[in-house]
Design an enzyme around this catalytic site. Structure first.
Site, PDB file in Angstrom:
ATOM      1  N   HIS A  81      -4.507  12.347  24.925  1.00  0.00           N
ATOM      2  CA  HIS A  81      -6.056  11.824  25.335  1.00  0.00           C
ATOM      3  C   HIS A  81      -7.218  13.016  24.792  1.00  0.00           C
ATOM      4  O   HIS A  81      -7.108  14.129  25.203  1.00  0.00           O
ATOM      5  CB  HIS A  81      -6.339  11.512  26.507  1.00  0.00           C
ATOM      6  CG  HIS A  81      -7.574  11.168  27.107  1.00  0.00           C
ATOM      7  ND1 HIS A  81      -8.372   9.886  26.482  1.00  0.00           N
ATOM      8  CD2 HIS A  81      -8.847  11.841  27.412  1.00  0.00           C
ATOM      9  CE1 HIS A  81      -9.431   9.812  26.701  1.00  0.00           C
ATOM     10  NE2 HIS A  81      -9.889  10.927  27.388  1.00  0.00           N
ATOM     11  N   GLY A 104       4.822   7.359 -12.035  1.00  0.00           N
ATOM     12  CA  GLY A 104       4.566   5.913 -12.257  1.00  0.00           C
ATOM     13  C   GLY A 104       2.973   5.373 -11.853  1.00  0.00           C
ATOM     14  O   GLY A 104       2.325   6.286 -12.047  1.00  0.00           O
ATOM     15  N   VAL A 105       2.998   4.179 -11.705  1.00  0.00           N
ATOM     16  CA  VAL A 105       1.601   3.802 -11.437  1.00  0.00           C
ATOM     17  C   VAL A 105       0.937   4.466 -10.144  1.00  0.00           C
ATOM     18  O   VAL A 105      -0.268   4.861 -10.107  1.00  0.00           O
ATOM     19  CB  VAL A 105       1.458   2.122 -11.293  1.00  0.00           C
ATOM     20  CG1 VAL A 105       0.268   1.494 -10.879  1.00  0.00           C
ATOM     21  CG2 VAL A 105       1.747   1.435 -12.573  1.00  0.00           C
ATOM     22  N   ALA A 118      -8.894  -7.945 -10.054  1.00  0.00           N
ATOM     23  CA  ALA A 118      -7.937  -7.528  -9.216  1.00  0.00           C
ATOM     24  C   ALA A 118      -7.413  -8.694  -8.488  1.00  0.00           C
ATOM     25  O   ALA A 118      -7.599  -8.945  -7.236  1.00  0.00           O
ATOM     26  CB  ALA A 118      -8.627  -6.432  -8.066  1.00  0.00           C
ATOM     27  N   ARG A 154       8.341   5.223 -19.738  1.00  0.00           N
ATOM     28  CA  ARG A 154       7.458   5.184 -20.921  1.00  0.00           C
ATOM     29  C   ARG A 154       6.591   6.043 -21.017  1.00  0.00           C
ATOM     30  O   ARG A 154       5.714   6.485 -22.028  1.00  0.00           O
ATOM     31  CB  ARG A 154       7.348   3.570 -21.270  1.00  0.00           C
ATOM     32  CG  ARG A 154       6.311   3.160 -20.191  1.00  0.00           C
ATOM     33  CD  ARG A 154       6.066   1.583 -20.464  1.00  0.00           C
ATOM     34  NE  ARG A 154       5.574   0.915 -19.249  1.00  0.00           N
ATOM     35  CZ  ARG A 154       5.246  -0.329 -19.383  1.00  0.00           C
ATOM     36  NH1 ARG A 154       4.860  -0.925 -20.273  1.00  0.00           N
ATOM     37  NH2 ARG A 154       4.485  -0.681 -18.148  1.00  0.00           N
ATOM     38  N   LEU A 210       5.588  11.808 -15.087  1.00  0.00           N
ATOM     39  CA  LEU A 210       6.206  11.240 -14.024  1.00  0.00           C
ATOM     40  C   LEU A 210       5.357  10.738 -12.814  1.00  0.00           C
ATOM     41  O   LEU A 210       4.271  11.237 -12.706  1.00  0.00           O
ATOM     42  CB  LEU A 210       7.434  12.230 -13.620  1.00  0.00           C
ATOM     43  CG  LEU A 210       8.319  12.640 -14.625  1.00  0.00           C
ATOM     44  CD1 LEU A 210       9.322  13.761 -14.066  1.00  0.00           C
ATOM     45  CD2 LEU A 210       9.044  11.458 -15.269  1.00  0.00           C
ATOM     46  N   GLY A 261     -10.677 -10.202  -3.680  1.00  0.00           N
ATOM     47  CA  GLY A 261     -10.986  -9.536  -2.583  1.00  0.00           C
ATOM     48  C   GLY A 261      -9.658  -9.076  -1.736  1.00  0.00           C
ATOM     49  O   GLY A 261      -9.402  -9.258  -0.535  1.00  0.00           O
ATOM     50  N   VAL A 313     -13.769 -17.630 -10.408  1.00  0.00           N
ATOM     51  CA  VAL A 313     -14.320 -17.216 -11.765  1.00  0.00           C
ATOM     52  C   VAL A 313     -13.865 -18.044 -12.674  1.00  0.00           C
ATOM     53  O   VAL A 313     -12.455 -18.157 -12.764  1.00  0.00           O
ATOM     54  CB  VAL A 313     -14.171 -15.724 -11.955  1.00  0.00           C
ATOM     55  CG1 VAL A 313     -14.665 -15.422 -13.415  1.00  0.00           C
ATOM     56  CG2 VAL A 313     -14.970 -14.787 -10.993  1.00  0.00           C
ATOM     57  N   LYS A 335      -6.498   7.336  -3.565  1.00  0.00           N
ATOM     58  CA  LYS A 335      -7.144   7.981  -2.181  1.00  0.00           C
ATOM     59  C   LYS A 335      -8.046   9.081  -2.610  1.00  0.00           C
ATOM     60  O   LYS A 335      -8.810   9.357  -1.785  1.00  0.00           O
ATOM     61  CB  LYS A 335      -5.825   8.370  -1.787  1.00  0.00           C
ATOM     62  CG  LYS A 335      -5.140   7.756  -0.704  1.00  0.00           C
ATOM     63  CD  LYS A 335      -4.825   6.272  -0.890  1.00  0.00           C
ATOM     64  CE  LYS A 335      -5.434   4.932  -1.394  1.00  0.00           C
ATOM     65  NZ  LYS A 335      -4.699   4.010  -1.915  1.00  0.00           N
TER      66      LYS A 335
HETATM   67  P1  NAD Z   1      -3.722  -8.752  -3.872  1.00  0.00           P
HETATM   68  O1  NAD Z   1      -2.440  -9.779  -3.851  1.00  0.00           O
HETATM   69  O2  NAD Z   1      -3.716  -7.912  -2.741  1.00  0.00           O
HETATM   70  O3  NAD Z   1      -5.368  -9.626  -3.815  1.00  0.00           O
HETATM   71  C1  NAD Z   1      -5.729 -10.085  -5.001  1.00  0.00           C
HETATM   72  C2  NAD Z   1      -6.630 -11.358  -4.406  1.00  0.00           C
HETATM   73  O4  NAD Z   1      -7.400 -11.913  -5.519  1.00  0.00           O
HETATM   74  C3  NAD Z   1      -6.188 -12.231  -3.586  1.00  0.00           C
HETATM   75  O5  NAD Z   1      -6.889 -12.015  -2.370  1.00  0.00           O
HETATM   76  C4  NAD Z   1      -6.326 -13.574  -4.215  1.00  0.00           C
HETATM   77  O6  NAD Z   1      -6.686 -14.747  -3.130  1.00  0.00           O
HETATM   78  C5  NAD Z   1      -7.356 -13.202  -5.109  1.00  0.00           C
HETATM   79  N1  NAD Z   1      -7.498 -14.009  -6.165  1.00  0.00           N
HETATM   80  C6  NAD Z   1      -6.530 -14.440  -7.169  1.00  0.00           C
HETATM   81  N2  NAD Z   1      -7.122 -15.240  -8.140  1.00  0.00           N
HETATM   82  C7  NAD Z   1      -8.219 -15.207  -8.050  1.00  0.00           C
HETATM   83  C8  NAD Z   1      -9.251 -15.763  -8.850  1.00  0.00           C
HETATM   84  N3  NAD Z   1      -9.058 -16.328 -10.086  1.00  0.00           N
HETATM   85  N4  NAD Z   1     -10.514 -15.650  -8.225  1.00  0.00           N
HETATM   86  C9  NAD Z   1     -10.929 -15.002  -7.215  1.00  0.00           C
HETATM   87  N5  NAD Z   1      -9.949 -14.529  -6.399  1.00  0.00           N
HETATM   88  C10 NAD Z   1      -8.794 -14.413  -6.866  1.00  0.00           C
HETATM   89  O7  NAD Z   1      -3.638  -8.345  -5.281  1.00  0.00           O
HETATM   90  P2  NAD Z   1      -4.270  -6.917  -5.599  1.00  0.00           P
HETATM   91  O8  NAD Z   1      -5.558  -6.379  -4.788  1.00  0.00           O
HETATM   92  O9  NAD Z   1      -4.334  -7.056  -7.175  1.00  0.00           O
HETATM   93  O10 NAD Z   1      -2.896  -5.704  -5.623  1.00  0.00           O
HETATM   94  C11 NAD Z   1      -1.853  -5.805  -6.354  1.00  0.00           C
HETATM   95  C12 NAD Z   1      -0.763  -5.362  -5.602  1.00  0.00           C
HETATM   96  O11 NAD Z   1      -0.750  -3.908  -5.424  1.00  0.00           O
HETATM   97  C13 NAD Z   1      -0.466  -5.843  -4.070  1.00  0.00           C
HETATM   98  O12 NAD Z   1       0.689  -6.388  -3.900  1.00  0.00           O
HETATM   99  C14 NAD Z   1      -0.860  -4.884  -3.358  1.00  0.00           C
HETATM  100  O13 NAD Z   1      -0.135  -5.083  -2.140  1.00  0.00           O
HETATM  101  C15 NAD Z   1      -0.605  -3.507  -4.180  1.00  0.00           C
HETATM  102  N6  NAD Z   1      -1.306  -2.366  -3.502  1.00  0.00           N
HETATM  103  C16 NAD Z   1      -1.452  -1.888  -2.470  1.00  0.00           C
HETATM  104  C17 NAD Z   1      -2.279  -1.078  -2.127  1.00  0.00           C
HETATM  105  C18 NAD Z   1      -2.135  -0.203  -0.592  1.00  0.00           C
HETATM  106  O14 NAD Z   1      -0.965  -0.500  -0.232  1.00  0.00           O
HETATM  107  N7  NAD Z   1      -3.119   0.230  -0.144  1.00  0.00           N
HETATM  108  C19 NAD Z   1      -3.333  -0.615  -2.904  1.00  0.00           C
HETATM  109  C20 NAD Z   1      -3.447  -1.217  -4.054  1.00  0.00           C
HETATM  110  C21 NAD Z   1      -2.481  -2.200  -4.525  1.00  0.00           C
END
Ligand code: NAD
Length: 472
Positions: free
Chosen positions: A446, A43-44, A271, A37, A41, A183, A239, A54
């Site tokens: 090393h 994606g996210v 997030a 969509r 090209l 977090g 929150v 990064k």
């Molecule tokens: P996540 O699952 O890593 O973290 C979400 C966090 O929000 C969790 O720790 C959860 O306990 C917390 N949470 C949930 N509801 C809440 C609330 N109401 N109040 C406060 N805290 C709350 O999800 P993300 O960081 O949104 O990432 C989404 C996806 O994208 C994940 O599956 C992740 O693996 C992927 N991602 C990966 C990378 C990477 O590989 N470096 C980078 C970005 C995203």
């Protein structure tokens, strides 16, 4: 009448899973269309995720390193940040990679179509591009339509000061005060970027630890660093409401066992995880089944419950990681092209690209304890690594988990700079069924951070000379 065409394989979604699937199928001689969509090209991951984040994390790391140099006798003035140039730099990187994917599609004669695809039957999709519509009839289809940011119940995305990872990465402005809800990976990576660019960042995490799925000993050095960089980190807190107030600010109510607090922020980044995009595809006209979370059910060949339709990446289950999607995409393309292939991996590495990085693969201690899996551990603290000390990374750690009987490696966890790069040796060791001796007796260069993997195995074997371990 809508335009119509016939293909052997239709791929829905051009992220790292979808384009890998399309290119692999084309390389295996299939007539393929790749539909997305978005106009670009990638994606996210490429457009609004892995790559732009990064590019920005590189900038925040360098800012952090220059301030660290002050302790070594080299001082710079505080940085002057031209947010427009930072944004242009980030967009330039994304554009370069977009073009690269488009060129690779053209070279392979993969036809790309921009538009939103949805199913009309088990063999037919409709693609809507603005007011126009066309259909594509397919023998096989690979769904790689990804995921979208989840919202907190009762909060809508509509307010301009309410950010998701997508809008946070657009980097419109640097807020004075930013609240990050969640977090996890996205919250900490983007929180660190905004803190380095001058925002006062607070994080609210629902669970008692940051990055709850990672082992707490690996998260600890990152937590210590973030405590210095962020205004506050609130754990075991949630929150409960976000409301617009004057000057586009947001009033936020945070609850924990101490009670309720109210504060206001210029921007709030949500997030709290992502949800699969299966609801966008009109799956009800197919025989595809989803689970209670909306993930499309697949078998080890990435086949859905409709045998000619495959699903890969975020839409087919956790972990939502680009490299998992790419691997699954290739499996689906191979099976769809009649090749013997299956999703049969022992470990998928996870990396949090903060400073320090946190990386793990295979068994974690958290999981082992939860599922009562027996393990033994070899650890090497980076405080004993000359290279880590030389680069100011003595808080780092490398640990290996072994099967108590066979001494084969079950898992690896690392915290420290470049953890995400050096973890690959551990992933290979898990795939190859290496034991502690295989790893400890491999000569590591090393002084490197990578040698900490060999040293952790030596610590486990009791042959280490870089640490003094008293005899039991
Ligand atoms: P996540 O699952 O890593 O973290 C979400 C966090 O929000 C969790 O720790 C959860 O306990 C917390 N949470 C949930 N509801 C809440 C609330 N109401 N109040 C406060 N805290 C709350 O999800 P993300 O960081 O949104 O990432 C989404 C996806 O994208 C994940 O599956 C992740 O693996 C992927 N991602 C990966 C990378 C990477 O590989 N470096 C980078 C970005 C995203």
């Amino acid at each position: 009448m809508p335009k119509s065409e016939q293909v052997e394989i239709a791929v829905i979604g051009a992220g790292p899973g979808g384009y890998a699937a399309a290119f692999r199928a084309a390389d295996l001689g299939k007539k393929v269309v790749l539909i997305d969509r978005d106009s670009e090209l990638g994606g996210v991951c490429l457009n609004r995720g892995c790559i732009p984040s990064k590019a920005l994390l590189h900038i925040s790391k360098v800012i952090g390193e220059t301030s660290h140099l002050a302790k070594l006798g080299i001082s710079y003035n505080d940085p002057t940040i031209d947010i427009n140039r930072v944004r242009e730099h980030k967009n330039g990187i994304v554009k370069k990679l977009n073009n690269g994917i488009a060129q690779m599609a053209e070279a392979r004669k993969v036809k790309t179509i921009q538009g939103a695809a949805s199913f009309l039957s088990n063999n037919l999709i409709q693609i809507k591009t603005g007011a126009e519509s066309r259909t594509v009839e397919f023998d096989k289809c690979i769904i790689a339509a990804g995921s979208t940011s989840s919202m907190i119940p009762g909060v809508t995305k509509k307010h301009p000061s309410l950010l998701t990872s997508k809008t946070a990465l657009e980097l419109e402005s640097i807020p004075e005060r930013l609240l990050v809800v969640g977090g996890g990976v996205i919250g900490l990576e983007l929180g660190q970027v905004y803190a380095a660019l001058g925002a006062a960042v607070s994080v609210v995490e629902f669970l008692p630890n940051l990055i709850p799925e990672a082992d707490t000993d690996l998260v600890k050095p990152l937590h210590q660093k973030l405590k210095k960089q962020f205004e506050s980190i609130l754990l075991s807190s949630k929150v409960s409401s976000i409301e617009p107030v004057k000057n586009s600010r947001l009033k936020v109510v945070i609850e924990n066992k101490k009670g309720k607090t109210t504060d206001s922020y210029d921007k709030v980044l949500i997030a709290v995880g992502r949800k699969p995009n299966s609801h966008l595809l009109n799956l009800k006209v197919t025989d595809i089944e989803t689970d209670e979370k909306g993930f499309i059910k697949v078998d080890m060949y990435q086949r859905t419950t409709t045998k000619n339709i495959f699903a890969i990446g975020d839409i087919s289950g956790n972990p939502m990681l680009a490299h998992k999607a790419t691997h699954e995409g290739k499996v689906a393309a191979e099976v769809a092209s009649g090749q013997p292939s299956a999703m049969d991996v022992r470990a998928i590495p996870s990396v949090v690209y903060t400073d320090p990085e946190v990386a793990w693969a295979g068994l974690t201690e958290t999981n082992a304890k939860k599922n009562k899996i027996e393990y033994e551990k070899g650890e090497f603290p980076w405080a004993a690594s000359g290279r880590a000390i030389a680069i100011g990374a003595r808080q780092g750690k490398t640990k290996l988990l072994f099967d108590p009987e066979t001494k084969q490696i079950l898992g690896i966890g690392i915290v420290g700079p470049s953890a995400g790069d050096i973890i690959s040796e551990g992933v290979l060791a898990i795939e190859m069924g290496a034991d502690s001796m295989d790893i400890g007796l491999s000569v590591h260069p090393h002084p490197t951070l990578g040698e900490t993997i060999g040293l952790a195995a030596e610590a486990f074997e009791g042959t280490i000379t870089d640490l003094y371990v008293p005899k039991k």
